[in-house]
Design an enzyme around this catalytic site. Structure first.
Site, PDB file in Angstrom:
ATOM      1  N   TYR A 132       0.814  -1.131   0.052  1.00 40.71           N
ATOM      2  CA  TYR A 132       0.040   0.059  -0.039  1.00 40.71           C
ATOM      3  C   TYR A 132       0.602   1.293   0.132  1.00 40.71           C
ATOM      4  O   TYR A 132       0.898   2.181  -0.790  1.00 40.71           O
ATOM      5  CB  TYR A 132      -0.776   0.017   1.157  1.00 40.71           C
ATOM      6  N   TYR A 153       1.771   4.446  -3.360  1.00 40.10           N
ATOM      7  CA  TYR A 153       1.654   5.772  -3.265  1.00 40.10           C
ATOM      8  C   TYR A 153       3.142   6.550  -3.164  1.00 40.10           C
ATOM      9  O   TYR A 153       3.001   7.776  -3.632  1.00 40.10           O
ATOM     10  CB  TYR A 153       0.771   6.319  -1.845  1.00 40.10           C
TER      11      TYR A 153
END
Length: 109
Positions: free
Chosen positions: A94, A98
């Site tokens: 995750y 980003y």
């Protein structure tokens, strides 16, 4: 963008103070991601004991919606929480997604 980031930071500080007062334990990190117009939004990854998860989420949601909760889209867009689903990936995946948003590092998550 600077005002928006300052607002997010101020809201986060107030929420973390409330979490401290409630004795909630947590650690984690945040990633600031700009929209196309430069206005930021945050991705926050927080680890907390299971017993502290719901109270912490309540505090975060309450602070995110404290100002203008009836603004169109506020309830649906201003605060979203997801638990990590191991079937979809890990916390590391995750975060990597980003950090390497443009794919320059070849991150596959």
């Amino acid at each position: 963008p600077r005002e928006a980031h300052a607002h997010l930071h101020r809201t986060w500080r107030l929420a973390m103070r409330a979490a401290d007062r409630a004795g909630l334990r947590r650690c984690g990190l945040r990633i600031v991601e700009p929209h196309h117009d430069g206005c930021p939004h945050w991705h926050v990854l927080t680890f907390t004991p299971p017993s502290d998860a719901e109270p912490l989420l309540r505090i975060l949601r309450d602070h995110a919606l404290a100002e203008a909760p009836d603004e169109p889209g506020a309830q649906e867009r201003r605060f979203k929480a997801e638990r990590i689903d191991p079937a979809k990936g890990s916390a590391v995946g995750y975060v990597a997604k980003y950090i390497d948003k443009d794919g320059a590092c070849g991150t596959k998550v």
